[in-house]
Write an enzyme that holds these catalytic residues in place. Structure first.
Site, PDB file in Angstrom:
ATOM      1  N   ASP A  15       0.814  -1.231   0.000  1.00  0.00           N
ATOM      2  CA  ASP A  15       0.000   0.000   0.000  1.00  0.00           C
ATOM      3  C   ASP A  15       0.844   1.276   0.000  1.00  0.00           C
ATOM      4  O   ASP A  15       0.654   2.162   0.839  1.00  0.00           O
ATOM      5  CB  ASP A  15      -0.907   0.058   1.243  1.00  0.00           C
ATOM      6  CG  ASP A  15      -1.785  -1.151   1.431  1.00  0.00           C
ATOM      7  OD1 ASP A  15      -2.117  -1.796   0.434  1.00  0.00           O
ATOM      8  OD2 ASP A  15      -2.153  -1.434   2.595  1.00  0.00           O
ATOM      9  N   GLU A 221     -11.282   0.529  -3.422  1.00  0.00           N
ATOM     10  CA  GLU A 221     -10.439   1.071  -2.353  1.00  0.00           C
ATOM     11  C   GLU A 221      -9.187   1.682  -2.989  1.00  0.00           C
ATOM     12  O   GLU A 221      -9.054   1.743  -4.212  1.00  0.00           O
ATOM     13  CB  GLU A 221     -10.039  -0.035  -1.356  1.00  0.00           C
ATOM     14  CG  GLU A 221      -9.234  -1.161  -1.968  1.00  0.00           C
ATOM     15  CD  GLU A 221      -8.998  -2.333  -1.026  1.00  0.00           C
ATOM     16  OE1 GLU A 221      -9.469  -2.330   0.117  1.00  0.00           O
ATOM     17  OE2 GLU A 221      -8.322  -3.291  -1.470  1.00  0.00           O
TER      18      GLU A 221
HETATM   19  O1  FUB Z   1      -3.485  -3.280   3.529  1.00  0.00           O
HETATM   20  C1  FUB Z   1      -4.814  -3.403   3.956  1.00  0.00           C
HETATM   21  C2  FUB Z   1      -5.748  -3.026   2.868  1.00  0.00           C
HETATM   22  O2  FUB Z   1      -5.527  -3.855   1.746  1.00  0.00           O
HETATM   23  C3  FUB Z   1      -5.569  -1.634   2.319  1.00  0.00           C
HETATM   24  O3  FUB Z   1      -6.027  -0.605   3.155  1.00  0.00           O
HETATM   25  C4  FUB Z   1      -6.287  -1.800   1.052  1.00  0.00           C
HETATM   26  O4  FUB Z   1      -6.154  -0.762   0.144  1.00  0.00           O
HETATM   27  C5  FUB Z   1      -5.740  -3.102   0.562  1.00  0.00           C
HETATM   28  O5  FUB Z   1      -4.511  -2.944  -0.084  1.00  0.00           O
END
Ligand code: FUB
Length: 324
Positions: A15, A221
């Site tokens: 991330d 996301e």
């Molecule tokens: O790393 C945890 C979660 O997985 C992140 O917040 C999301 O974007 C995904 O990559």
């Protein structure tokens, strides 16, 4: 640098949020670890507890410095569990880290921690941002104003909110209804609160219609915003269709028109990224699970050069996986 390069071969980092501060490149990743929690759709297996910061003055051939642990859940008064994707913004000599974390009731909020230097350490505020919810903050600075993009589906809890209010129960639209939007909000002058009610980030198709929940390019996301030649590029993960897509617009609030895929699926369920210009080249920072042989909760940081076509579209990069 056309061949992707792993950046932290001795640990699991994911991330990436990436910024250039004082001419040096800083990377703010999530710090994956093996906690033994079984994989589920709620993302409980992403059970991270701290952040490291990395920096370099030469991303292609130089040394990447690990500045060590810069924030730990044990130092965050309201912490429950799961320190997910963060971002950092600079204003008036201070560095503000924004991080998603579940509180003691297992509800995600966005917290703030402050440092005097881009490499931290970051000192957390006693409470999360008032009215904050969900995950994956990403901050754009524009003419002295700061805009935060945030939100994530499934384990990121965005489906539990409508019009910035918590619902009695999570609601997902039907496949032909408009997708659940991420949110954008201007930050207060002191960088510690929202200055307004968060607004929906609307992503349109080429006919000007909002993307539907059933569209394989819809938001899931991992918001990121960058500017190229005066255009705003809003990029994001499509989650269960495992792509990074991008959409363009003419102001920070949108709407944005979907331009398609910038990264095809990688090895590992999640995909997440940052796009940054450094020393005259553009780079895509992201992660995959090749080094952990596909364990999606143990991800590794990568960088590869990103190229634009003459019309401003981004050349699609092959992720080399199927999202599994
Ligand atoms: O790393 C945890 C979660 O997985 C992140 O917040 C999301 O974007 C995904 O990559």
């Amino acid at each position: 640098m056309k061949t992707p390069k792993y950046l932290v071969p001795n640990d699991y980092m994911a991330d990436p949020a990436v910024h250039v501060f004082n001419g040096r490149l800083y990377i703010y990743p999530s710090h994956d670890r093996e906690s033994g929690i079984a994989e589920n759709d709620n993302g409980d297996h992403f059970d991270m507890k701290d952040y490291h910061v990395f920096s370099t003055d030469d991303i292609e051939n130089g040394v990447l410095t690990d500045h060590g642990v810069v924030l730990d859940t044990k130092d965050i008064p309201w912490a429950g569990r799961q320190l997910w994707d963060c971002d950092v913004a600079h204003k008036d000599g201070k560095y503000y880290m924004y991080f998603p974390l579940k509180d003691k009731n297992d509800v995600f909020h966005i917290g703030t921690a402050i440092a005097d230097k881009p490499e931290g350490p970051f000192i957390p505020q006693p409470d999360p941002i008032r009215g904050s919810y969900s995950i994956d903050p990403a901050v754009l600075e524009e003419n002295g104003e700061y805009y935060m993009y945030f939100g994530g589906l499934w384990g990121g809890q965005l489906q539990r909110y409508r019009d910035n209010k918590a619902l009695e129960a999570a609601v997902f639209p039907a496949a032909d209804e408009p997708a659940i939007p991420s949110r954008v909000v201007k930050l207060s002058k002191d960088m510690l609160q929202f200055a307004e009610e968060p607004r929906p980030v609307v992503i349109l198709d080429k006919n000007g219609k909002p993307l539907t929940h059933g569209d394989s390019h819809r938001y899931f996301e991992a918001s990121w915003m960058h500017k190229y030649k005066g255009t705003y590029y809003y990029s994001y993960s499509t989650g269960d269709t495992h792509q990074l897509c991008y959409a363009t617009g003419d102001n920070p609030y949108g709407p944005f028109t979907c331009q398609g895929v910038l990264l095809t699926p990688v090895v590992g369920w999640t995909t997440h990224h940052a796009i940054v210009e450094f020393k005259g080249k553009w780079y895509l920072f992201h992660h995959d699970s090749v080094p952990s042989s596909g364990k999606t909760w143990l991800r590794s940081l990568k960088v590869v050069e990103l190229e634009y076509n003459a019309d401003g579209t981004i050349q699609t990069i092959e992720g080399g996986g199927t999202g599994e």
